[in-house]
Design an enzyme around this catalytic site. Structure first.
Site, PDB file in Angstrom:
ATOM      1  N   GLY A  30      67.214  58.827  75.187  1.00 38.87           N
ATOM      2  CA  GLY A  30      67.112  59.582  73.946  1.00 38.87           C
ATOM      3  C   GLY A  30      65.670  59.815  73.548  1.00 38.87           C
ATOM      4  N   GLY A  32      63.491  61.247  69.904  1.00 37.73           N
ATOM      5  CA  GLY A  32      63.499  61.762  68.550  1.00 37.73           C
ATOM      6  C   GLY A  32      62.102  62.133  68.109  1.00 37.73           C
ATOM      7  N   GLY A  35      60.015  58.538  68.368  1.00 34.35           N
ATOM      8  CA  GLY A  35      60.062  57.634  69.501  1.00 34.35           C
ATOM      9  C   GLY A  35      60.908  58.129  70.652  1.00 34.35           C
ATOM     10  N   VAL A  37      63.567  56.564  73.633  1.00 34.76           N
ATOM     11  CA  VAL A  37      64.379  55.389  73.915  1.00 34.76           C
ATOM     12  C   VAL A  37      64.731  55.329  75.397  1.00 34.76           C
ATOM     13  CG1 VAL A  37      66.546  54.192  73.445  1.00 34.76           C
ATOM     14  CG2 VAL A  37      65.346  55.370  71.598  1.00 34.76           C
ATOM     15  N   ASP A 176      68.449  56.960  55.293  1.00 39.13           N
ATOM     16  CA  ASP A 176      68.623  57.904  56.393  1.00 39.13           C
ATOM     17  C   ASP A 176      70.011  57.764  57.015  1.00 39.13           C
ATOM     18  OD1 ASP A 176      67.901  60.007  57.991  1.00 39.13           O
ATOM     19  OD2 ASP A 176      66.615  58.850  59.328  1.00 39.13           O
TER      20      ASP A 176
END
Length: 361
Positions: A30, A32, A35, A37, A176
């Site tokens: 992943g 974003g 960051g 992952v 969030d």
């Protein structure tokens, strides 16, 4: 290790490199805004298992003193608009502090960190079924989830938020809440993640900052327009209402879903925006869940329920579905018009696969 607690592990750079095969692309799960992952096998205690390894996208310096100071002394500094370095640093620090001091079956487990790299790294338990967002919109071959499972995931998430709001000693406001921050383990148990924007303990005059809820579609517009610096747990309740609307309709949140959804419920036309395979004949339960979502989306904070009340009602709906899995003779749902995509649009949500721990944020 102070604030990180006795159970958190400090990993070396070599351990992280070995686990990710030197950050090989095949290990990436992943990405974003803040960051990337990776997944990798790390030894924790006497066992080796898969873990989620989140690396900052920018080089920031995190002093260990910043993550070992008491919460009461931790200042909620306002990040300057556009200062990605400062924002990223604050998010990583906040996430470490929040997750290292709480433990709950529906909150992702923080395993440890690596701070001797130019880009700080956080390590979490690995959630094998990805995030809720992927399953609602059937991303990357994820299977669509039946209503019973969706409501159980929502109930798990509500339990996590109720714990943060009422049972941690120092109240934590998540700030969030979104489907991409709801992670799913191999047993479909939901665990809340994405604590980089959270508020820890008593707020100060700088509590409203560029860090607060940057995901389009989940924010309380009235609160964002307010000149007041007051931030309460009812912000999370509103965002959770959007999550409930999402799981019931499959519509994308950034299309002003809250307003659209409330209009459908109040106009008595919600059934026309539901997918038969989600409803499965349980329209009475869908109506109750929709009414709950509508109350969570009330414009005035004081009219919204607490997350404890939300969790209680959702758990009751889950039990009702367990007792009557076939729908219990409820009214049939008229065929869906199959054109609800006009409300959802074809663009992907800002809560992408990269927001998982899978939560890269």
């Amino acid at each position: 290790m102070g604030r990180l607690g006795k159970t958190a592990r400090i990993f070396t750079e070599n351990e992280i490199k070995e686990a990710t095969e030197n950050y090989d692309g095949s290990k990436k799960v992943g990405e974003g805004r803040y960051g990337i992952v990776y997944r990798g096998i790390l030894e924790v205690g006497v066992t080796k298992d898969w873990h989620a390894i989140k690396m900052s996208k920018v080089k920031v310096q995190i002093d260990q003193k910043e993550i070992t100071s008491p919460v009461d002394d931790q200042k909620q500094n306002t990040a300057r608009t556009g200062d990605l370095k400062q924002i990223t640093q604050q998010r990583f620090i906040k996430e470490m502090i929040a997750l290292s001091q709480i433990s709950h079956k529906n909150i992702v487990r923080f395993v440890g960190c690596c701070l001797d790299t130019a880009k700080p790294i956080l390590v979490y338990e690995f959630m094998r079924k990805g995030n809720f967002y992927e399953h609602i919109y059937e991303k990357e071959g994820k299977e669509p989830l039946a209503l019973a499972r969706r409501l159980k995931i929502a109930a798990d998430t509500a339990e996590a938020l109720a714990f943060l709001h009422h049972d941690t000693g120092k109240q934590i406001i998540h700030c969030d809440v979104k489907t991409a921050n709801i992670l799913l383990d191999e047993n479909w148990t939901a665990k809340l993640s994405g604590f980089g924007a959270s508020r820890l303990g008593p707020e100060d005059e700088n509590q409203i900052s560029t860090l607060v809820h940057e995901t389009v579609g989940y924010e309380d517009h009235e609160d964002l327009d307010s000149k007041s610096n007051t931030l309460t747990e009812k912000r999370d309740v509103y965002s959770f209402g959007v999550v409930l609307a999402e799981l019931l309709t499959g519509l994308q949140p950034e299309t002003n879903l809250a307003k659209v959804f409330v209009g459908l419920v109040e106009g008595g036309t919600l059934d026309k925006s539901l997918d038969e395979k989600i409803v499965e004949g349980h329209f009475n339960i869908v109506r109750e869940a929709a009414d709950l979502a509508k109350i969570c989306l009330k414009p005035k904070e004081e009219e919204r329920p607490s997350m404890k009340d939300v969790a209680k009602e959702l758990n009751e709906l889950v039990r009702e579905m367990e007792q009557h899995p076939s729908g219990g003779g409820e009214a049939d749902i008229p065929p869906s018009p199959k054109d609800t995509g006009n409300l959802g649009g074809s663009s992907a949500s800002s809560a992408s696969v990269g927001d998982t721990i899978t939560s890269a944020e």
